[in-house]
Design a protein around this motif. Structure first.
Motif, PDB file in Angstrom:
ATOM      1  N   GLY A 194       0.801  -1.213   0.000  1.00  0.00           N
ATOM      2  CA  GLY A 194       0.000   0.000   0.000  1.00  0.00           C
ATOM      3  C   GLY A 194       0.835   1.265   0.000  1.00  0.00           C
ATOM      4  N   ALA A 195       2.129   1.136   0.261  1.00  0.00           N
ATOM      5  CA  ALA A 195       2.983   2.311   0.293  1.00  0.00           C
ATOM      6  C   ALA A 195       3.456   2.634  -1.111  1.00  0.00           C
ATOM      7  N   VAL A 196       3.294   3.879  -1.495  1.00  0.00           N
ATOM      8  CA  VAL A 196       3.717   4.285  -2.824  1.00  0.00           C
ATOM      9  C   VAL A 196       4.744   5.401  -2.684  1.00  0.00           C
ATOM     10  N   ARG A 197       5.867   5.190  -3.334  1.00  0.00           N
ATOM     11  CA  ARG A 197       6.931   6.194  -3.298  1.00  0.00           C
ATOM     12  C   ARG A 197       6.486   7.431  -4.073  1.00  0.00           C
ATOM     13  N   GLY A 198       6.806   8.600  -3.563  1.00  0.00           N
ATOM     14  CA  GLY A 198       6.438   9.835  -4.249  1.00  0.00           C
ATOM     15  C   GLY A 198       7.194   9.969  -5.558  1.00  0.00           C
ATOM     16  N   SER A 199       6.648  10.776  -6.475  1.00  0.00           N
ATOM     17  CA  SER A 199       7.311  10.935  -7.775  1.00  0.00           C
ATOM     18  C   SER A 199       8.575  11.767  -7.626  1.00  0.00           C
ATOM     19  N   ASP A 200       9.516  11.505  -8.518  1.00  0.00           N
ATOM     20  CA  ASP A 200      10.693  12.355  -8.606  1.00  0.00           C
ATOM     21  C   ASP A 200      10.295  13.641  -9.314  1.00  0.00           C
ATOM     22  N   LEU A 201      10.981  14.700  -8.961  1.00  0.00           N
ATOM     23  CA  LEU A 201      10.703  15.973  -9.609  1.00  0.00           C
ATOM     24  C   LEU A 201      11.936  16.435 -10.370  1.00  0.00           C
ATOM     25  N   ARG A 202      11.687  17.176 -11.436  1.00  0.00           N
ATOM     26  CA  ARG A 202      12.793  17.756 -12.188  1.00  0.00           C
ATOM     27  C   ARG A 202      12.707  19.266 -12.099  1.00  0.00           C
ATOM     28  N   TYR A 203      13.837  19.889 -11.882  1.00  0.00           N
ATOM     29  CA  TYR A 203      13.877  21.337 -11.821  1.00  0.00           C
ATOM     30  C   TYR A 203      15.041  21.795 -12.686  1.00  0.00           C
ATOM     31  N   ASP A 204      14.745  22.641 -13.666  1.00  0.00           N
ATOM     32  CA  ASP A 204      15.813  23.147 -14.528  1.00  0.00           C
ATOM     33  C   ASP A 204      16.313  24.460 -13.968  1.00  0.00           C
ATOM     34  N   LEU A 205      17.582  24.510 -13.707  1.00  0.00           N
ATOM     35  CA  LEU A 205      18.148  25.692 -13.070  1.00  0.00           C
ATOM     36  C   LEU A 205      19.276  26.265 -13.923  1.00  0.00           C
ATOM     37  N   GLU A 206      19.124  27.547 -14.249  1.00  0.00           N
ATOM     38  CA  GLU A 206      20.188  28.219 -14.987  1.00  0.00           C
ATOM     39  C   GLU A 206      20.990  29.042 -13.996  1.00  0.00           C
ATOM     40  N   ILE A 207      22.294  28.860 -14.016  1.00  0.00           N
ATOM     41  CA  ILE A 207      23.116  29.584 -13.045  1.00  0.00           C
ATOM     42  C   ILE A 207      24.157  30.446 -13.753  1.00  0.00           C
ATOM     43  N   GLU A 208      24.672  31.420 -13.010  1.00  0.00           N
ATOM     44  CA  GLU A 208      25.706  32.287 -13.558  1.00  0.00           C
ATOM     45  C   GLU A 208      26.988  31.485 -13.744  1.00  0.00           C
ATOM     46  N   PHE A 209      27.768  31.909 -14.701  1.00  0.00           N
ATOM     47  CA  PHE A 209      29.045  31.262 -14.999  1.00  0.00           C
ATOM     48  C   PHE A 209      29.918  31.192 -13.743  1.00  0.00           C
ATOM     49  N   GLU A 210      29.969  32.299 -13.009  1.00  0.00           N
ATOM     50  CA  GLU A 210      30.812  32.359 -11.802  1.00  0.00           C
ATOM     51  C   GLU A 210      30.322  31.387 -10.729  1.00  0.00           C
ATOM     52  N   ASP A 211      29.010  31.199 -10.626  1.00  0.00           N
ATOM     53  CA  ASP A 211      28.474  30.267  -9.619  1.00  0.00           C
ATOM     54  C   ASP A 211      28.962  28.842  -9.869  1.00  0.00           C
ATOM     55  N   ALA A 212      29.115  28.517 -11.148  1.00  0.00           N
ATOM     56  CA  ALA A 212      29.594  27.175 -11.500  1.00  0.00           C
ATOM     57  C   ALA A 212      31.063  27.026 -11.130  1.00  0.00           C
TER      58      ALA A 212
END
Ligand SMILES: [Zn+2]
Ligand SMILES: [Zn+2]
Length: 365
Positions: free
Chosen positions: A112-130
């Motif tokens: 009866g236990a169902v694992r929650g769905s995975d989520l996808r999040y697209d994140l754009e970051i600054e060059f310097e942050d990388a």
């Protein structure tokens, strides 16, 4: 069998530690002893494994209960072996979040236990942050456990009833001649129970959609296409199932000066043909600020110089790459009379002129 260390002791936490503190503490220990940070250090690797095992157990409500009551022996009896979980971690070092949250895969499904769905999040970051790493806060909509009914889907004070369609097994059995065909009970969709009085907040779903903030640490050196996994930050599971994971897909904004190639940074610098011929000192941008460099005498178009450790740190080793400066020689498009006169004079004196070379070549015929 060797005596195993106490899991609470390994992580240096109290026995009544809450899950947040536990997670934080584990991250600290795991980062300290991570094999990528301690290459070749067997002792650190052992410590890392120990900590991972301890966390795998203590972060799992059921396993922790067994461990608290019966110790290591109890876990062996329950058919839990730490080893399986670790091979998972070590087989996939590419996924950098494995180092912090190597768990969550292959969790057994309770009835009866169902694992929650995975989520996808697209994140754009600054060059310097990388390059330097960064702390980000993401806001996302996700299904979370309904507080009103604690995720059961039943209005408080009531409880789900055993499914009359399958008697609670969640399966529907049908005899066809010699065969018995089993299928998921259509009435309860395999849960084994039905909700008579659905929770008013979540309409019986057990989850509600909420805006949630998630903090994310972007490690130094992530590249375009890097995928970060935040275990348990996906959608809430239902019926006591675990949460899904949150996957963050990273794209990096282009930089006005630099192009990234692995851990190296490429930059093109325009110089005049006079600077190329005579050499010069110029100031160029680096990711760490400005730097004075020397153009060597006699520089040709496309010549490179390498500036050590001015690149991007490696995600794995922290070792910085280089900056590669590529010279592009520009021909002036407007020159004044005096310059023209001087260049003509120079031209007369130039022994290496290409026309001279051609003449010499033609003499051979
Ligand atoms: Zn509810
Ligand atoms: Zn049923």
């Amino acid at each position: 069998m060797t005596t195993k260390k106490d899991y609470y002791e390994i992580l240096g936490v109290e026995r009544d530690v809450d899950s947040d503190t536990l997670k934080k503490r584990y991250r600290k220990v795991a980062m300290k002893y991570h094999p990528d940070r301690n290459p070749g250090d067997k002792e650190a690797e052992e410590k890392f494994k120990e900590a991972s095992e301890a966390y795998a157990v203590l972060s799992d409500v059921e396993k922790r209960k067994i461990y608290d009551q019966y110790g290591h022996e109890g876990l062996n009896g329950a058919g839990f072996s730490g080893a399986g979980d670790f091979n998972d971690i070590f087989s996939d070092f590419g996924d950098i979040f494995q180092e912090f949250f190597g768990f969550g895969r292959g969790r057994r499904r309770r009835s009866g236990a169902v694992r929650g769905s995975d989520l996808r999040y697209d994140l754009e970051i600054e060059f310097e942050d990388a390059v330097f790493g960064a702390d980000k806060e993401l806001e996302l909509l996700k299904n979370e456990k309904c507080e009103r009914c604690s995720g059961t889907g039943s209005e408080p004070g009531t409880s789900p009833e055993v499914c009359p369609g399958c008697g609670g097994s969640g399966q529907y059995t049908e005899s066809q001649g010699f065969f018995t065909v089993r299928s998921t009970c259509p009435y309860c969709k395999g849960k084994g129970s039905i909700i008579k009085d659905p929770c008013r907040e979540c309409k019986g779903r057990g989850v509600v959609q909420k805006k949630r903030k998630v903090s994310l640490k972007i490690p130094k050196g992530v590249d375009n296409g890097s995928k970060l996994r935040l275990s348990g930050e996906g959608e809430a599971g239902s019926g006591g199932g675990p949460n899904g994971d949150l996957y963050i897909f990273i794209t990096i904004k282009p930089h006005k000066h630099f192009e990234r190639r692995g851990t190296d940074l490429i930059c093109y610098v325009d110089i005049t043909f006079i600077q190329a011929a005579l050499g010069d000192k110029i100031t160029i941008p680096t990711i760490n600020g400005e730097l004075e460099i020397e153009i060597p005498k006699g520089t040709q178009f496309g010549d490179k110089i390498r500036l050590r450790n001015e690149g991007v740190p490696s995600l794995r080793t922290g070792q910085r790459g280089d900056q590669i400066v590529i010279f592009h020689i520009k021909t002036p498009t407007s020159i004044n009379k005096k310059q023209e006169k001087l260049l003509k004079e120079f031209n007369k004196l130039d022994e290496n002129k290409i026309t001279n070379k051609l003449k010499n070549l033609l003499k051979g015929f």
